[in-house]
Design a protein around this motif. Structure first.
Motif, mmCIF file in Angstrom:
data_model
loop_
_atom_site.group_PDB
_atom_site.id
_atom_site.type_symbol
_atom_site.label_atom_id
_atom_site.label_comp_id
_atom_site.label_asym_id
_atom_site.label_seq_id
_atom_site.Cartn_x
_atom_site.Cartn_y
_atom_site.Cartn_z
ATOM 1 N N PHE A 169 0.678 -1.260 0.240
ATOM 2 C CA PHE A 169 -0.111 0.260 0.127
ATOM 3 C C PHE A 169 0.983 1.270 0.155
ATOM 4 C CE2 PHE A 169 -3.473 -2.035 1.662
ATOM 5 C CZ PHE A 169 -4.740 -2.249 0.741
ATOM 6 N N ARG A 170 2.135 0.689 0.256
ATOM 7 C CA ARG A 170 3.122 2.164 -0.170
ATOM 8 C C ARG A 170 3.040 3.408 -1.213
ATOM 9 N NH1 ARG A 170 7.855 3.288 4.486
ATOM 10 N NH2 ARG A 170 6.895 2.541 6.189
ATOM 11 N N PRO A 171 2.261 4.553 -1.901
ATOM 12 C CA PRO A 171 2.980 4.337 -2.695
ATOM 13 C C PRO A 171 4.163 4.715 -3.411
ATOM 14 C CG PRO A 171 1.225 6.518 -1.100
ATOM 15 C CD PRO A 171 2.212 5.762 -0.554
ATOM 16 N N GLU A 172 5.270 4.895 -2.962
ATOM 17 C CA GLU A 172 6.381 4.371 -3.331
ATOM 18 C C GLU A 172 6.638 3.214 -3.602
ATOM 19 O OE1 GLU A 172 11.385 5.360 -1.842
ATOM 20 O OE2 GLU A 172 9.785 4.709 -0.755
ATOM 21 N N VAL A 173 6.579 2.003 -2.819
ATOM 22 C CA VAL A 173 6.352 1.614 -3.833
ATOM 23 C C VAL A 173 5.470 1.089 -5.168
ATOM 24 C CG1 VAL A 173 6.538 -1.550 -3.458
ATOM 25 C CG2 VAL A 173 6.937 -0.190 -1.493
ATOM 26 N N GLN A 174 4.704 1.175 -4.734
ATOM 27 C CA GLN A 174 2.860 1.196 -5.954
ATOM 28 C C GLN A 174 4.069 1.687 -7.227
ATOM 29 O OE1 GLN A 174 -0.680 2.619 -4.744
ATOM 30 N NE2 GLN A 174 -0.543 0.703 -3.760
ATOM 31 N N LYS A 175 4.248 3.017 -6.612
ATOM 32 C CA LYS A 175 4.391 3.815 -8.521
ATOM 33 C C LYS A 175 6.118 2.999 -9.289
ATOM 34 C CE LYS A 175 6.268 8.909 -10.114
ATOM 35 N NZ LYS A 175 6.996 9.592 -8.661
ATOM 36 N N GLN A 181 -2.801 1.269 -6.396
ATOM 37 C CA GLN A 181 -3.917 1.154 -6.059
ATOM 38 C C GLN A 181 -4.526 1.792 -4.242
ATOM 39 O OE1 GLN A 181 -4.393 -3.085 -6.096
ATOM 40 N NE2 GLN A 181 -5.211 -3.219 -4.808
ATOM 41 N N SER A 182 -4.908 2.579 -4.465
ATOM 42 C CA SER A 182 -5.340 3.095 -2.742
ATOM 43 C C SER A 182 -6.091 1.921 -1.945
ATOM 44 C CB SER A 182 -6.123 4.429 -3.026
ATOM 45 O OG SER A 182 -7.931 3.899 -2.787
ATOM 46 N N PHE A 183 -5.571 1.995 -0.767
ATOM 47 C CA PHE A 183 -6.085 1.922 0.245
ATOM 48 C C PHE A 183 -7.937 1.316 0.144
ATOM 49 C CE2 PHE A 183 -7.987 0.935 4.854
ATOM 50 C CZ PHE A 183 -7.531 -0.855 4.766
ATOM 51 N N GLU A 184 -8.434 3.406 -0.413
ATOM 52 C CA GLU A 184 -9.541 3.209 0.380
ATOM 53 C C GLU A 184 -10.588 2.474 -1.038
ATOM 54 O OE1 GLU A 184 -7.492 5.389 2.569
ATOM 55 O OE2 GLU A 184 -7.660 5.263 0.354
ATOM 56 N N ASP A 185 -9.280 2.006 -2.311
ATOM 57 C CA ASP A 185 -10.451 1.805 -3.584
ATOM 58 C C ASP A 185 -10.612 0.297 -3.412
ATOM 59 O OD1 ASP A 185 -10.628 3.855 -4.788
ATOM 60 O OD2 ASP A 185 -8.757 3.159 -5.724
ATOM 61 N N THR A 186 -9.591 -0.457 -2.196
ATOM 62 C CA THR A 186 -9.098 -2.096 -1.825
ATOM 63 C C THR A 186 -10.473 -2.164 -1.169
ATOM 64 O OG1 THR A 186 -6.966 -1.574 -2.244
ATOM 65 C CG2 THR A 186 -8.201 -3.834 -1.113
ATOM 66 N N ARG A 187 -11.282 -1.505 -0.314
ATOM 67 C CA ARG A 187 -11.367 -1.446 0.892
ATOM 68 C C ARG A 187 -12.859 -1.698 0.505
ATOM 69 N NH1 ARG A 187 -11.243 2.939 6.190
ATOM 70 N NH2 ARG A 187 -11.972 4.115 4.024
ATOM 71 N N ALA A 188 -13.702 -0.499 -0.304
ATOM 72 C CA ALA A 188 -14.603 -0.810 -1.446
ATOM 73 C C ALA A 188 -14.556 -1.475 -1.926
ATOM 74 C CB ALA A 188 -14.782 1.093 -2.257
ATOM 75 N N HIS A 211 11.476 -0.765 -2.811
ATOM 76 C CA HIS A 211 11.895 0.471 -1.937
ATOM 77 C C HIS A 211 10.571 -0.444 -0.869
ATOM 78 C CE1 HIS A 211 13.046 3.601 -4.158
ATOM 79 N NE2 HIS A 211 12.023 3.615 -5.644
ATOM 80 N N GLN A 212 10.842 -1.875 -1.050
ATOM 81 C CA GLN A 212 10.194 -1.872 0.320
ATOM 82 C C GLN A 212 11.042 -2.312 1.828
ATOM 83 O OE1 GLN A 212 8.142 -5.842 -0.990
ATOM 84 N NE2 GLN A 212 5.984 -5.115 -0.346
ATOM 85 N N SER A 213 10.248 -2.386 2.897
ATOM 86 C CA SER A 213 12.021 -2.227 4.343
ATOM 87 C C SER A 213 10.945 -3.419 4.755
ATOM 88 C CB SER A 213 11.531 -0.777 5.180
ATOM 89 O OG SER A 213 10.687 -0.621 5.266
ATOM 90 N N VAL A 214 11.638 -3.549 6.160
ATOM 91 C CA VAL A 214 10.784 -4.653 7.225
ATOM 92 C C VAL A 214 10.100 -3.481 7.618
ATOM 93 C CG1 VAL A 214 10.215 -5.475 9.301
ATOM 94 C CG2 VAL A 214 12.092 -5.908 7.757
ATOM 95 N N ASP A 215 8.927 -2.727 7.881
ATOM 96 C CA ASP A 215 8.936 -1.385 8.430
ATOM 97 C C ASP A 215 6.963 -1.472 7.276
ATOM 98 O OD1 ASP A 215 9.643 -1.188 10.430
ATOM 99 O OD2 ASP A 215 10.454 0.739 9.906
ATOM 100 N N SER A 216 8.275 -1.036 5.899
ATOM 101 C CA SER A 216 6.937 -1.333 5.182
ATOM 102 C C SER A 216 6.191 -1.746 4.770
ATOM 103 C CB SER A 216 7.409 -0.567 3.504
ATOM 104 O OG SER A 216 8.181 -1.656 2.937
#
Length: 448
Positions: A169-175, A181-188, A211-216
């Motif tokens: 869900f992190r924008p940096e990873v998605q880009k 894909q937003s969390f709001e779209d997924t939840r809907a 760009h993924q990390s353990v925290d992300s």
């Protein structure tokens, strides 16, 4: 874990959705042989169907599926007309009394179909095949494709389970993977499916992305679990730019290394288990009441080209370009190129380009590898009962592995069991029983 010094877990290994794996298929399997295999399916036997929709309206750079990027619907509509003809051909080649116990729509993006074409496809399938009343009907969903009409069509299709691609869900990873894909779209979409009576929702997460990390990944897991999915799949990103050229658009400099991938996998799996999900095989998790969790507890978990499944059918019929069919006798893969696929259908032929017939030894190794991938163990007695003397050389290999690498595989009672600390490396353990590995020039994705 600290494995025996001589044991080296492979950096890469097959995912073992089949054995032998697809790189070892050859062009010696075609229309005539597949028709014989289909005719040999038992009367009243349950079969599974897989429908491949090989189109997407955006190209996700991380994807390794066989798909075509299109912004026009005409190629999709034209393909569906050919697919309907293949459905009729396949049904005519099987005994008329077979029953469909499971149907899976994958891609590509099946949700690219218009609601009208979704209805037409289900009509074509129900006209050609008999479906069990309790048949499992599942579909892969790109949440950004969805609207109210498509949600209605998915429910009317009889869908019992929907799998939503999340990735991260992190924008940096998605880009970085061209998958915004937003969390709001997924939840809907999740809420829309449940409101329409779709009984189960799966979420697919991926670690090892740029760009993924353990925290992300932990953040994505927490957001995903807030949607209360019935199952969660946690896949390692398969970076195979030699196989999928568009993956070259991903900057390899920002991909996590092997140690970082391992840390992401362990953290994410720990969080999912802590939320009450049961670990299923290598990379799936399910709520205790889910059918996949029940199958795993009973030792009835299986693995096919769609991953882990509780579907007991021994025959899988793949329809559409690149799809793979699985029979007791072997595997058959359809032509990948759309033009070649269409020409086969126009000639009234099954569009099979390659495959492999299983030898007695292949069947033993396939069963051992599947049980390792599903149960992290296999029974000596069951192997002997199923395969007789043919199993003995493979059992001897298992004994040798136990002797040489006791931190990896042990004999306990009547079973060979992968040690708990080695289970994250089960693909590498399974590779120890793969007699084809190393033949040819096949390359594989990261083993963790």
């Amino acid at each position: 874990m600290s494995a025996s010094p001589a044991f080296q877990f492979a950096d890469t290994a097959p995912r073992y959705t089949s054995y032998p794996t697809a790189p070892h298929f050859h062009n010696g399997v075609g229309d005539a042989q597949v028709r014989r295999w289909m005719a040999a399916v038992g009367e009243d036997e349950a079969v599974s169907l897989y429908i491949h929709i090989p189109f997407c309206d955006r190209l996700c750079w991380f994807c390794a599926c066989h798909t075509h990027h299109t912004l026009r619907y005409e190629p999709v509509a034209s393909y569906l007309e050919t697919l309907y003809r293949e459905i009729v051909l396949a049904a005519a080649s099987l005994p008329q009394t077979v029953r469909v116990s499971a149907l899976h729509l994958g891609g590509g993006s099946p949700t690219l179909l218009t609601p009208q074409d979704m209805h037409k496809l289900m009509d074509a399938l129900r006209e050609a095949f008999r479906f069990n009343r309790d048949a499992s009907i599942s579909i892969e969903i790109d949440p950004t494709d969805m609207d109210e009409g498509r949600l209605d069509a998915i429910a009317a299709f009889g869908t019992t389970r929907a799998s939503l691609g999340v990735q991260d869900f992190r924008p940096e990873v998605q880009k970085a993977i061209n998958r915004e894909q937003s969390f709001e779209d997924t939840r809907a979409v999740v809420e829309g499916l449940r409101a329409r009576g779709v009984a189960a929702v799966n979420l697919d997460l991926v670690y090892g992305l740029p760009h993924q990390s353990v925290d992300s990944i932990a953040e994505t897991v927490a957001m995903s679990l807030s949607l209360k999915p019935d199952r969660v799949a946690l896949f390692g990103y398969a970076h195979v730019p030699w196989f999928k050229k568009h993956q070259r658009l991903i900057d390899e400099a920002v991909l996590p290394d092997r140690e970082a991938r391992m840390a992401q996998s362990v953290r994410a799996a720990g969080l999912i288990r802590a939320a009450g999900y049961e670990a299923i095989g290598l990379d799936h998790f399910a709520l205790p009441g889910d059918s996949l969790a029940r199958a795993a507890r009973k030792g009835k978990l299986r693995r096919n080209f769609q991953g882990y499944t509780d579907d007991p059918a021994e025959t899988l019929i793949g329809l559409g370009p690149s799809s793979v069919s699985g029979f007791r006798e072997g595997y058959a893969q359809n032509a990948t190129a759309m033009g070649v696929y269409r020409r086969f259908i126009e000639k009234g032929m099954m569009p099979v380009m390659r495959g492999i017939e299983l030898s007695g030894e292949d069947q033993v190794r396939a069963w051992v590898i599947q049980r390792l991938m599903c149960d992290f163990a296999f029974s000596v007695d069951e192997a002997s009962v199923r395969f007789g003397e043919t199993a003995e050389p493979v059992l001897e290999e298992a004994h040798e592995m136990c002797s040489r690498f006791p931190d990896v595989l042990v004999r306990h009672g009547g079973s060979f069991i992968v040690q708990p600390e080695a289970r994250i490396h089960v693909r590498s353990v399974a590779a120890g029983f793969d007699s084809y590995l190393g033949r040819g020039t096949a390359r594989h994705s990261a083993a963790v």
